[in-house]
Write a protein that holds these residues in place. Structure first.
Motif, PDB file in Angstrom:
ATOM      1  N   LEU A 158      69.097 153.868 -11.470  1.00 49.22           N
ATOM      2  CA  LEU A 158      68.555 153.632 -12.811  1.00 49.22           C
ATOM      3  C   LEU A 158      69.441 152.859 -13.577  1.00 49.22           C
ATOM      4  CD1 LEU A 158      66.425 154.611 -14.649  1.00 49.22           C
ATOM      5  CD2 LEU A 158      67.454 156.565 -15.363  1.00 49.22           C
ATOM      6  N   GLY A 159      68.884 151.904 -14.268  1.00 49.96           N
ATOM      7  CA  GLY A 159      69.760 151.169 -15.255  1.00 49.96           C
ATOM      8  C   GLY A 159      69.117 151.969 -16.650  1.00 49.96           C
ATOM      9  N   THR A 160      68.457 151.005 -17.533  1.00 57.07           N
ATOM     10  CA  THR A 160      68.027 151.338 -18.949  1.00 57.07           C
ATOM     11  C   THR A 160      66.686 152.298 -18.563  1.00 57.07           C
ATOM     12  OG1 THR A 160      69.194 150.014 -20.019  1.00 57.07           O
ATOM     13  CG2 THR A 160      67.483 150.948 -21.147  1.00 57.07           C
ATOM     14  N   LEU A 161      66.459 153.610 -18.805  1.00 57.03           N
ATOM     15  CA  LEU A 161      65.014 154.141 -18.584  1.00 57.03           C
ATOM     16  C   LEU A 161      64.144 153.551 -19.526  1.00 57.03           C
ATOM     17  CD1 LEU A 161      63.774 156.544 -17.235  1.00 57.03           C
ATOM     18  CD2 LEU A 161      64.329 158.042 -18.839  1.00 57.03           C
ATOM     19  N   THR A 162      62.970 153.032 -18.921  1.00 57.33           N
ATOM     20  CA  THR A 162      61.827 152.385 -19.684  1.00 57.33           C
ATOM     21  C   THR A 162      60.590 153.363 -19.488  1.00 57.33           C
ATOM     22  OG1 THR A 162      62.883 150.488 -19.329  1.00 57.33           O
ATOM     23  CG2 THR A 162      60.790 150.307 -20.032  1.00 57.33           C
TER      24      THR A 162
END
Length: 291
Positions: free
Chosen positions: A135-139
């Motif tokens: 996961l990077g930035t949760l969207t």
């Protein structure tokens, strides 16, 4: 260069701590299994004794590779002495058991499975090819699906157990001899399994997170019954359980997808997950490891 093995997680942690801490993402399989594994192993380099590979062996005799070189993976069949052909390392399966599968990053896992098959006159086949995502930035999905996530409770154990079995069946696992109640109960008792329910309170999807170990946690058991698919419920519950993992202290939130499933791969990318490495689940076919 050699393999070392132990049944004591504390000994393993002390020996492989630097490698596990340096790359918890690629070692997620071993970290998640570490405290329940039948056996743990680490590979050391000559000279400085630096640890550059790790593995875990499950109770069902699956060899799970962490970060490991192809050379080290092949060496798992080079440990027996006094034989005219390679055999499984005598401390990997000290009772002469038969490994059932090899899982890990695609290159080393394939090399290991092929080495076992060649050494013991068997064969192997790829049960599934996986992709590890981080996961990077949760969207969150926009628009959000109808309903909300909630933590599963004791009354949800029968439903979640049935769904866990259906999930395993959907991904091609043998479910006949497996007890799903115990692992589902453990996840629910620790607050690690979420359900997505409709505005009327009907559960329609679930997802779970592993414990956070070495700063990493893995999302799994993302399942929606076929009658409830196509309405965004999986996106909603995956977003919620990913947030739960972050709130539990995970700096690295991970999950695996079946490479052959474009729907799930696209979903997780939309939610902010990015591919890390490709993995292989290789099933072995032989019956006598000792002859």
């Amino acid at each position: 260069m050699t393999w070392h093995f132990t049944e004591d997680p504390a000994v393993f942690r002390a020996s492989a701590a630097a490698l596990l801490a340096a790359d918890p993402t690629r070692n997620t399989g071993v970290l998640t299994l570490m405290d329940a594994a039948d056996r743990l192993g680490w590979w050391t380099e000559p000279g400085d004794g630096r640890v550059t590979g790790v593995l875990a062996v499950t109770a069902s005799r699956v060899v799970v590779l962490g970060t490991v070189t192809t050379e080290a993976a092949r060496a798992l069949t080079a440990g027996a002495s006094g034989q005219d052909r390679p055999a499984a390392h005598p401390r990997l399966f000290p009772q002469g058991e038969t490994p059932t599968a090899v899982r890990g990053e695609a290159g080393p896992a394939e090399a290991c499975a092929a080495a076992f098959a060649e050494a013991h006159e068997g064969g192997w086949h790829p049960a599934v090819r996986l992709r590890l995502f981080r996961l990077g930035t949760l969207t969150p999905p926009d628009p959000a699906p109808a309903g909300r996530a909630r933590v599963a409770g004791p009354d949800d154990i029968p439903l979640a157990t049935a769904w866990a079995r259906e999930f395993a069946r959907d991904v091609g696992e043998d479910t006949d001899a497996r007890d799903f109640t115990v692992p589902v109960t453990d996840r629910i008792s620790e607050g690690r399994l979420l359900l997505w329910e409709t505005p009327g309170g009907r559960p329609v999807s679930m997802a779970s997170t592993s414990r956070t170990i070495e700063g990493q946690a893995r999302i799994h058991l993302v399942y929606t019954p076929s009658t409830a698919r196509g309405r965004g419920y999986a996106a909603g519950v995956t977003t919620a359980v990913s947030r739960l993992a972050q709130e539990s202290g995970a700096a690295h939130v991970l999950l695996f997808t079946d490479i052959a499933n474009p729907t799930s791969n696209a979903l997780y990318r939309r939610l902010g997950y990015h591919p890390v490495t490709d993995h292989l689940d290789a099933r072995l076919r032989f019956t006598d490891l000792t002859r």
